[in-house]
Write an enzyme that holds these catalytic residues in place. Structure first.
Site, PDB file in Angstrom:
ATOM      1  CG  ASN A  95     -44.017 -19.299 -27.319  1.00 40.84           C
ATOM      2  OD1 ASN A  95     -43.672 -18.721 -28.336  1.00 40.84           O
ATOM      3  ND2 ASN A  95     -45.112 -20.062 -27.275  1.00 40.84           N
ATOM      4  CD  GLU A  96     -47.857 -18.198 -29.137  1.00 40.57           C
ATOM      5  OE1 GLU A  96     -48.664 -19.024 -28.671  1.00 40.57           O
ATOM      6  OE2 GLU A  96     -47.612 -18.089 -30.358  1.00 40.57           O
TER       7      GLU A  96
END
Length: 825
Positions: free
Chosen positions: A426-427
């Site tokens: 994630n990210e």
């Protein structure tokens, strides 16, 4: 194989650290699986960590070491017998001793561990000890050894393989659990055992299903004799010999005319039993395993097109319009999450017409129960590898831990038809591109090896039946620096300018290919809030309320998010309703915009479905399992058939979204009417929308030209679907501030609330939990036209004065808020 579960009679004590006097020296019963916090709570040695400001009071536990001890009875190992001590999960930095023998150490909660205890086990009483040292201490030591890596937290969670949100998040508490969080058992076996099962399931173009069951085999002795594996599924049986020295057998079963597994809304979810048995050369069964499988194919279409590149999930060759949400651990104390709780949550997702949940990378690889429930209900799972919002070192021992956990979990989850996508994390790609990481890193590793090499290689080796994408967000096919990972025209996008910086109407400025994160905050339901927070007076700035608002400048963003839409009420109860309503409005705005662009925008995953404790957050369902107004908004916005007014080429168009397998035919009746019900213009449009498609219709100009924009609306309605378009924001509209009358009466399932509108009432809601904690309305945020009546059903086991359900704090709509003067709640 004989298995002895070791879950009873554990004891817990604090071994070291800044332990309060009332806990130091105490030994309390321990629940296994469990955690130290849960045991201290059960022993009444701490207050509930979710209550008021108790989280802050428990910061001492971050630096505390814990000891779990168990005395259990066992027989001594016999000649030729293997005896293993198996831990499915230890949280996190642990050392295991049996009868004084050090078996080993662990530093990864995302893996299982197995120890050969033949030398340590004795007949009679045995003493098992598991010592946990603080994960925070371990992470800080690794940071000093390897050098700082940027992250988004106070603590260096990226230096230890522990659930990232255990160290706190912008919606979660900082409690840093420790304990034996998954089952533990003693396993006794002879000859050989099954070490794992990987069913790779595919379907060919003729509809023949193929199960390629990879069965791992471990032998008790290096010169173990030949064995055989028998696999049974769909009425078919295959026997495969496992030669001496081999550690895997591959059994292939073909099933002609296999019943296909489909996501919810696209077909059924037939599941098949796969049974495997391992036997010796004389036919004596040594071990067995069972899995449930479903026949389907899954892919992500990332082919280039005239815009950029698609990001479309396909199942059985069909493009799926993804409607879903992000998933976080459903309780910060993971072992309190039961299968029944997971059923309730996934059923809530289905109740809002969702067909996918994304297991976010800052949490865990979920339990088998979670994927079983999704298999049964047709909810696709997007699975992140457990990395989030940080640069991760590629040096040892982390590199080996990442590989081990990835291999284990890809194999463990391979049987589940619901699992649709593996995602690198994630990210993290976005962080490297935009958050100043290269300057901080000064050439140090940050995780690129994992996303672009290790994880895709493992997925290709261990489960090639599923797609892998490098990250969320990402632009598939592009490496670091080649294309921005959050490019709206390629791959999957996160949209956080809304919420952080700009008004929610700017969702319409971008048409992403797939939006895997976007969200807007709102407080929990009133019953949840007041159960856990007892500030006097209760206010957005009161101490406990603020501790349960973890977002950076969260209240400021809530207030700024209402500007131009709703006032900021001075009264806290009104503020609570207004912020919940604005959350629902913002997400509805985004979802309807994105859905109106299908198939260019091929899916949306709202941040987030659920909460892990009582908190002001982006969730649709709060930490006590109560649906917030946002939940009902999602149910409307994700409906299989949707009418929505959207800007197109400088004018307002009516967009009809048909996410069903049947063509949508009929008529749309359009009316421009006053809030008083007077009809000023009317028209009828022939409705024809093909299956799984979107169509545009252009209302005639008189319908779009109100004489008084502050007192008129535009209605579009079919027999069972409708939408209302307003010509201004609430703060500019001349609503009747008290447009509703209502009566309530008891009915078998609870109460019925009959509501009548004398003037247009926007977003009518029965906030039933304000009358009884278990009360829940069947619908909410309903627009009511002048002269209309509507019945709401409130389900509850409580006895309520029916008048409460029609009172001003329970029966609400937007009208009264729009007439208020903004305050500083």
């Amino acid at each position: 194989m004989m298995r002895q579960t070791l879950h009873e009679d554990w004891l817990l004590s604090a071994a070291d650290g800044p332990v309060p006097a009332e806990i130091a020296g105490r030994t309390v019963p321990a629940q296994v699986p469990g955690s130290a916090h849960v045991d201290l709570l059960a022993a009444d040695l701490i207050s509930d960590p979710y209550l008021d400001t108790v989280e802050t009071d428990l910061a001492w536990a971050h630096r505390t070491s814990w000891r779990y001890t168990l005395t259990f009875q066992a027989d001594a190992p016999e000649a030729g017998e293997r005896v293993d001590l198996a831990f499915d999960g230890l949280d996190t930095v642990a050392t295991v001793h049996l009868n004084g023998h050090r078996l080993g150490s662990t530093a990864n909660m995302h893996r299982a561990y197995r120890f050969d205890v033949r030398e340590a086990l004795r007949g009679g009483a045995n003493e098992l000890t598991v010592d946990f040292s603080p994960a925070l201490d371990y992470a800080e030591r690794e940071r000093e050894r390897l050098g700082h890596r940027p992250h988004t937290n106070t603590h260096p969670y990226n230096m230890v393989r522990k659930m990232a949100c255990s160290f706190g998040w912008d919606w979660g508490p900082d409690l840093q659990t420790a304990g034996i969080w998954k089952p533990v058992r003693l396993e006794r076996w002879r000859g050989a055992r099954i070490t794992g099962v990987r069913p790779l399931v595919t379907v060919d173009e003729q509809g023949t299903g193929r199960i390629e069951a990879h069965v791992g085999v471990e032998r008790a002795a290096a010169d173990g004799a030949a064995t055989a594996v028998t696999a049974r599924a769909a009425g078919r049986e295959v026997r495969i010999d496992v030669p001496e020295g081999a550690d895997e057998a591959v059994a292939v079963i073909e099933v002609p005319d296999a019943e296909l597994w489909w996501p919810a809304g696209y077909g059924g979810q037939p599941l098949y039993d796969l049974d495997l048995a391992l036997a010796d050369a004389w036919g004596t069964e040594l071990d067995r395993a069972h899995r449930r499988i479903g026949f389907r194919t899954v892919a992500v279409d990332t082919a280039p097109d005239e815009i950029g590149a698609r990001f479309t999930v396909t199942v059985n060759g069909r493009s799926i319009a993804v409607k879903g949400a992000n998933w976080i651990p459903d309780d910060h104390f993971l072992t309190r999450i039961t299968r029944d709780r997971l059923v309730r949550r996934v059923d809530q997702a289905l109740g809002a017409h969702m067909n996918m949940l994304r297991v976010w990378g800052g949490g865990i690889y979920e339990t088998d129960d979670f994927y079983d429930v999704c298999d049964e209900r047709g909810v696709l799972v997007w699975q992140d590898f457990a990395l989030a919002c940080a640069a991760y070192p590629e040096e040892e021992p982390l590199a080996a831990e990442f590989e081990a956990e990835a291999r284990e979990n890809v194999a463990r989850l391979s049987s589940h038809p619901s699992l649709a996508v593996w995602n690198g994390g994630n990210e993290n790609l976005w962080g490297f591109a935009d958050w100043g990481w290269p300057e901080e890193l000064q050439g140090r590793t940050w995780g690129a090896h994992y996303y672009y090499e290790l994880f895709p290689r493992i997925v290709a080796e261990v489960d090639p039946t599923r797609p892998y994408v490098d990250g969320s967000p990402c632009s598939p096919g592009f490496g670091p620096g080649e294309l921005h990972p959050n490019d709206p025209d390629h791959g999957c996008r996160h949209e956080w300018e809304v919420w952080n910086n700009v008004d929610y109407t700017t969702y319409r400025d971008i048409v992403p290919r797939f939006c895997s994160e976007f969200g807007f905050q709102g407080p929990p339901t009133w019953a949840t809030l007041t159960t856990w927070i007892h500030d006097e007076p209760l206010a957005p700035t009161s101490p406990a309320f603020l501790l349960h608002q973890k977002a950076n400048d969260g209240n400021g963003k809530l207030h700024r998010g209402m500007q131009g839409h709703l006032p900021v009420p001075a009264d806290f109860a009104d503020w609570h309703w207004a912020t919940q309503l604005n959350q629902a409005r913002a997400i509805t705005f985004g979802v309807e915009h994105f859905r109106s662009w299908w198939p260019r925008t091929a899916g949306t995953l709202v941040w987030q479905l659920n909460d892990c404790w009582p908190v002001t957050s982006w969730a649709a369902v709060d930490g006590d399992e109560r649906p917030k107004p946002l939940y009902y908004a999602l149910r409307h916005a994700y409906a299989p058939r949707l009418l929505t007014f959207q800007p197109r080429e400088g004018r307002t168009a009516l967009i009809a979204v048909n996410d069903t397998d049947e063509a949508w035919h009929g008529h749309v009746h359009l009316q421009r009417q006053g809030f008083d019900g007077a009809v000023h213009e009317a028209a009828k449009i022939e409705l024809a929308v093909a299956a799984r498609s979107v169509a545009r219709f252009d209302p005639a100009e008189p319908l779009l030209a109100p004489a008084d924009p502050s007192k008129e609306l535009l209605l579009a309605a079919t027999d069972d679907t409708r939408t209302v378009h307003l010509f201004g924001e609430d703060v500019d509209l001349a609503y009747d501030p008290e447009p509703l009358s209502a009566v309530a009466a008891a009915v078998p399932e609870g109460y019925r609330v009959d509501v009548r509108a004398r003037s247009f009432a926007r977003d009518v809601a029965v906030l039933a939990d304000r009358a009884a904690g278990d009360a829940e309305a069947d619908d909410m945020l309903v627009p009511m036209l002048a002269g209309e009546t509507r019945s709401f059903t409130v389900r509850t086991a409580a006895r309520i004065d029916p008048a409460q359900l029609t009172g001003p704090q329970v029966l609400r709509c937007a009208n009264s808020l729009s007439q208020q003067t903004a305050g500083t709640a």
